[in-house]
Design an enzyme around this catalytic site. Structure first.
Site, PDB file in Angstrom:
ATOM      1  N   ARG A 132       0.847  -1.187   0.000  1.00 20.09           N
ATOM      2  CA  ARG A 132       0.000   0.000   0.000  1.00 20.09           C
ATOM      3  C   ARG A 132       0.882   1.236   0.000  1.00 20.09           C
ATOM      4  NH1 ARG A 132      -4.458   1.001   4.627  1.00 20.09           N
ATOM      5  NH2 ARG A 132      -2.579   1.623   5.718  1.00 20.09           N
ATOM      6  N   THR A 191      -0.931   7.619  -0.879  1.00 20.77           N
ATOM      7  CA  THR A 191      -2.241   7.513  -1.543  1.00 20.77           C
ATOM      8  C   THR A 191      -3.105   6.399  -0.944  1.00 20.77           C
ATOM      9  OG1 THR A 191      -1.456   5.904  -3.154  1.00 20.77           O
ATOM     10  CG2 THR A 191      -1.185   8.232  -3.731  1.00 20.77           C
ATOM     11  N   ASP A 244       0.797  -2.894  12.098  1.00 20.19           N
ATOM     12  CA  ASP A 244       1.135  -3.366  10.751  1.00 20.19           C
ATOM     13  C   ASP A 244       1.304  -4.884  10.792  1.00 20.19           C
ATOM     14  OD1 ASP A 244       2.770  -4.206   8.466  1.00 20.19           O
ATOM     15  OD2 ASP A 244       2.878  -2.059   8.026  1.00 20.19           O
ATOM     16  N   ASP A 256       4.624  -6.368   9.324  1.00 19.29           N
ATOM     17  CA  ASP A 256       5.775  -6.086  10.193  1.00 19.29           C
ATOM     18  C   ASP A 256       5.755  -6.968  11.436  1.00 19.29           C
ATOM     19  OD1 ASP A 256       6.934  -4.217   8.572  1.00 19.29           O
ATOM     20  OD2 ASP A 256       6.148  -2.478   9.654  1.00 19.29           O
TER      21      ASP A 256
HETATM   22  C1  PRP Z   1      -1.411  -4.361   4.400  1.00 18.04           C
HETATM   23  C2  PRP Z   1      -2.338  -5.551   4.541  1.00 18.04           C
HETATM   24  C3  PRP Z   1      -3.203  -5.446   3.326  1.00 18.04           C
HETATM   25  C4  PRP Z   1      -3.336  -3.961   3.145  1.00 18.04           C
HETATM   26  C5  PRP Z   1      -4.679  -3.541   3.644  1.00 18.04           C
HETATM   27  O1  PRP Z   1      -0.403  -4.634   3.521  1.00 18.04           O
HETATM   28  O2  PRP Z   1      -1.667  -6.766   4.665  1.00 18.04           O
HETATM   29  O3  PRP Z   1      -2.648  -6.057   2.187  1.00 18.04           O
HETATM   30  O4  PRP Z   1      -2.289  -3.338   3.923  1.00 18.04           O
HETATM   31  O5  PRP Z   1      -4.911  -2.195   3.402  1.00 18.04           O
HETATM   32  P1  PRP Z   1      -6.040  -1.695   2.418  1.00 18.04           P
HETATM   33  O6  PRP Z   1      -7.297  -2.432   2.762  1.00 18.04           O
HETATM   34  O7  PRP Z   1      -6.108  -0.235   2.744  1.00 18.04           O
HETATM   35  O8  PRP Z   1      -5.602  -1.933   1.006  1.00 18.04           O
HETATM   36  P2  PRP Z   1       0.874  -3.686   3.365  1.00 18.04           P
HETATM   37  O9  PRP Z   1       0.698  -2.709   2.258  1.00 18.04           O
HETATM   38  O10 PRP Z   1       1.234  -3.101   4.698  1.00 18.04           O
HETATM   39  O11 PRP Z   1       1.990  -4.695   2.878  1.00 18.04           O
HETATM   40  P3  PRP Z   1       2.710  -5.887   3.667  1.00 18.04           P
HETATM   41  O12 PRP Z   1       1.705  -6.972   3.810  1.00 18.04           O
HETATM   42  O13 PRP Z   1       3.818  -6.241   2.758  1.00 18.04           O
HETATM   43  O14 PRP Z   1       3.188  -5.381   4.999  1.00 18.04           O
HETATM   44  N1  URA Z   2      -2.380  -2.664   6.993  1.00 14.43           N
HETATM   45  C1  URA Z   2      -1.985  -3.115   8.207  1.00 14.43           C
HETATM   46  O1  URA Z   2      -1.056  -3.943   8.291  1.00 14.43           O
HETATM   47  N2  URA Z   2      -2.599  -2.621   9.289  1.00 14.43           N
HETATM   48  C2  URA Z   2      -3.599  -1.739   9.229  1.00 14.43           C
HETATM   49  O2  URA Z   2      -4.131  -1.345  10.275  1.00 14.43           O
HETATM   50  C3  URA Z   2      -3.997  -1.280   7.964  1.00 14.43           C
HETATM   51  C4  URA Z   2      -3.384  -1.779   6.855  1.00 14.43           C
END
Ligand code: PRP
Ligand code: URA
Length: 221
Positions: free
Chosen positions: A110, A114, A211, A214
């Site tokens: 994400r 944005t 997160d 993470d």
């Molecule tokens: C997180 C999560 C989803 C997304 C959700 O991923 O695992 O994929 O955010 O957010 P949204 O509903 O607003 O799209 P992230 O972008 O943090 O990537 P990661 O899993 O690699 O940490």
């Molecule tokens: N992605 C995450 O990992 N945590 C949140 O709360 C939102 C998006």
């Protein structure tokens, strides 16, 4: 937020789901504690998510006699689609649970400004063979704005999967993401443990768990 707003959403109230969600929400849960509770929660969610898998009567022989008993219908392919990274947290539990299931990895992150998903990986075929005989489970712990979920669903539809054959499995959901996904795709079943209050200004779920990627992979600063 009333769940009646979202008829296609199943909130898993099983005590083991609610307990393990509480464990991973705690900021003190790290490393193995987080992973172990996440795995337990994933199994409970996946059992609920797969409860409509088709069965067929199959002839077997017990030690005592021949019998026709319900077994998974092998004409159907079960496909798990974890969204990298955090969706990987579901993969082990999913493969243990469903015999002969397939896994198709897709990756997006994400954008911090944005909040839109940015694709970086797609291991799915150009078109699925025999998509009418597929049950697809998209796996991502967090349904926040819904942008990532929508992008994953759109990819599956483009490759031939029918909306009614898709289930979206998340640990935590925000009302904003649920609204977006259910309005766009009312036939998709969504399985989650809780619908939290709202998103904050960084589009994080509140109270949430932080997160998810993470915390699963020990990459928080
Ligand atoms: C997180 C999560 C989803 C997304 C959700 O991923 O695992 O994929 O955010 O957010 P949204 O509903 O607003 O799209 P992230 O972008 O943090 O990537 P990661 O899993 O690699 O940490
Ligand atoms: N992605 C995450 O990992 N945590 C949140 O709360 C939102 C998006």
């Amino acid at each position: 937020m009333s769940i009646n707003h979202f008829p296609s959403v199943v909130i898993v109230n099983h005590p083991l789901a609610q307990h393990n969600l509480a464990v991973i929400r705690d900021k003190a849960a790290c490393g193995d504690v987080f992973k172990c509770a996440f795995d337990r929660l994933a199994s409970v969610l996946l059992i609920e998510a797969t409860k409509d898998l088709p069965l067929q009567l199959t002839k077997i022989e017990t030690p005592l006699m021949k019998a026709a008993v319900p077994m998974l219908d092998l004409d159907y392919t079960v496909l798990f689609v974890p969204i990298l990274r955090a969706g990987l947290g579901f993969s082990e539990s999913a493969l243990k649970l469903v015999p002969n299931a397939k896994v198709c990895h897709i990756g997006m992150y994400r954008d911090e400004k944005t909040f839109k998903p940015v694709w970086y990986y797609d291991k799915s075929p150009a078109q699925f063979k025999n998509p009418d005989k597929m049950k697809v489970f998209i796996l991502d712990p967090m349904l926040a704005t819904g942008g990532s979920a929508l992008a994953a669903v759109e990819l599956m539809l483009k490759k031939g999967i029918q909306e009614k054959n898709i289930v979206f499995v998340s640990v935590l959901s925000a009302p904003e993401g649920l609204q977006k996904l259910t309005v766009a795709y009312p036939s998709i079943k969504i399985v989650t443990t809780a619908v939290d209050d709202k998103l904050n200004e960084h589009a994080y779920i509140m109270p949430g768990l932080g997160d998810a990627g993470d915390r699963l992979f020990n990459t928080d600063k």
